[in-house]
Design a protein around this motif. Structure first.
Motif, short mmCIF file in Angstrom:
data_model
loop_
_atom_site.label_atom_id
_atom_site.label_comp_id
_atom_site.label_asym_id
_atom_site.label_seq_id
_atom_site.Cartn_x
_atom_site.Cartn_y
_atom_site.Cartn_z
N ASP A 182 0.83 -1.20 0.00
CA ASP A 182 0.00 0.00 0.00
C ASP A 182 0.87 1.25 0.00
O ASP A 182 2.01 1.25 0.48
CB ASP A 182 -0.92 0.02 1.22
CG ASP A 182 -2.03 -1.02 1.15
OD1 ASP A 182 -2.14 -1.70 0.11
OD2 ASP A 182 -2.78 -1.15 2.13
N LEU A 183 0.28 2.35 -0.50
CA LEU A 183 1.02 3.60 -0.64
C LEU A 183 0.22 4.74 -0.05
O LEU A 183 -0.97 4.90 -0.35
CB LEU A 183 1.28 3.87 -2.13
CG LEU A 183 1.96 5.18 -2.51
CD1 LEU A 183 3.36 5.26 -1.90
CD2 LEU A 183 2.02 5.32 -4.03
N GLY A 184 0.84 5.53 0.80
CA GLY A 184 0.19 6.68 1.41
C GLY A 184 1.09 7.89 1.42
O GLY A 184 2.28 7.81 1.12
N GLY A 185 0.52 9.03 1.79
CA GLY A 185 1.30 10.25 1.91
C GLY A 185 2.17 10.23 3.15
O GLY A 185 2.11 9.31 3.96
N PRO A 186 2.96 11.29 3.35
CA PRO A 186 3.92 11.29 4.46
C PRO A 186 3.33 11.63 5.82
O PRO A 186 3.99 11.40 6.83
CB PRO A 186 4.93 12.38 4.03
CG PRO A 186 4.16 13.29 3.14
CD PRO A 186 3.17 12.42 2.42
N ARG A 187 2.09 12.15 5.87
CA ARG A 187 1.54 12.57 7.17
C ARG A 187 0.07 12.22 7.27
O ARG A 187 -0.70 12.36 6.32
CB ARG A 187 1.68 14.09 7.36
CG ARG A 187 3.10 14.58 7.49
CD ARG A 187 3.14 16.08 7.72
NE ARG A 187 2.38 16.48 8.90
CZ ARG A 187 2.24 17.74 9.31
NH1 ARG A 187 2.78 18.72 8.62
NH2 ARG A 187 1.54 18.01 10.39
N THR A 188 -0.34 11.76 8.46
CA THR A 188 -1.76 11.59 8.75
C THR A 188 -2.34 12.92 9.19
O THR A 188 -1.79 13.60 10.06
CB THR A 188 -1.98 10.53 9.85
OG1 THR A 188 -1.43 9.29 9.41
CG2 THR A 188 -3.46 10.35 10.14
N GLU A 189 -3.45 13.31 8.57
CA GLU A 189 -4.06 14.62 8.81
C GLU A 189 -5.56 14.46 9.07
O GLU A 189 -6.15 13.44 8.72
CB GLU A 189 -3.88 15.52 7.59
CG GLU A 189 -2.49 15.57 7.00
CD GLU A 189 -1.66 16.70 7.56
OE1 GLU A 189 -2.08 17.32 8.55
OE2 GLU A 189 -0.59 16.97 6.98
#
Length: 254
Positions: A182-189
């Motif tokens: 899986d791929l996600g951005g660098p920060r949880t917001e």
């Protein structure tokens, strides 16, 4: 490599087409504006003749569960049938992190798409990513009523569309691998915070009303089920960094 991009004019698709050509691949874009209709199958067999790989980043703008399921079922089955006739050796589909927990709207459509890919008879790769940075202005567009923006309470980990495109090209060059990391951005917001930042950057004076979305979908949003689990691949560009690339604070992309 000869590569066809379904949805090649969309948010991610245009980056996939550009990056693939930069890397020396022979690329064909598949969209209605280019004479190919994924739902009816019009133009597919001709467009896929001689192709090695298909990357599917197509989609529709609808919140309807039925419309999403129908679209992704029909378009994927048509693509796979045409691929088998054309001798395509690798089908890659972009899906969404969290679809095992959220079962309505686009997420339901993506579950149907994944099922069709797994049983479609063409060697495959599935890449799940989080929502793109562009999800924030889209939320504002669809959830605004006068000066008010109704924002669902939601944890998100947005990623740059171009970085998703990079991962898809890498998958194409690596060959079929089934379900990839899986791929996600660098920060949880929190989505409401991102909406506030976007409104401020673009000079829009609107009031945000943060509300819990109902049902299992809303629970998944609030629990953080739509962000990647530990061990997922992580992108580089934060939402605020992406926002700074918007020209002149107008909200328009360069």
């Amino acid at each position: 490599m000869k590569m066809a991009i379904a949805g090649g004019t969309g948010t991610v698709g245009r980056h996939v087409v550009e990056l693939a050509r930069e890397r020396g691949h022979d690329v064909v874009s598949l969209s209605r504006s280019e004479g190919v209709d994924l739902v009816s199958g019009r133009g597919l067999e001709q467009a896929l003749h001689g192709m090695d790989t298909v990357i599917d980043v197509s989609g529709i703008e609808s919140m309807s569960t039925k419309k999403n399921v129908d679209y992704f079922t029909n378009s994927t089955q048509n693509l796979l049938a045409a691929e088998k006739k054309a001798g395509v050796r690798h089908h890659i589909a972009l899906s969404i992190v969290g679809i095992d927990h959220a079962t309505s709207g686009l997420y339901a459509g993506k579950r149907a798409q994944e099922d069709a890919v797994r049983h479609g008879g063409v060697p495959w790769t599935l890449l799940r990513s989080t929502q793109f940075h562009e999800f924030v202005p889209l939320t504002i567009k669809v959830a605004s009523a006068g000066p008010l923006v109704v924002v669902p309470k939601m944890f998100t980990q947005p990623i740059a569309a171009r970085e998703v495109a990079e991962a898809l090209i890498a998958a194409a060059e690596s060959g079929p691998q089934g379900r990839s990391t899986d791929l996600g951005g660098p920060r949880t917001e929190e989505l409401a915070d991102l909406v506030r930042a976007y409104l401020a950057k673009t000079g829009q004076r609107r009031r945000i009303l943060e509300v819990p979305f109902p049902g299992p979908m809303g629970e998944a949003m609030r629990r953080g089920d739509l962000v990647p689990a530990p061990g997922a691949a992580v992108g580089r560009q934060t939402f605020l960094e992406w926002l700074e690339t918007r020209s002149g604070g107008s909200g328009q992309e360069k």
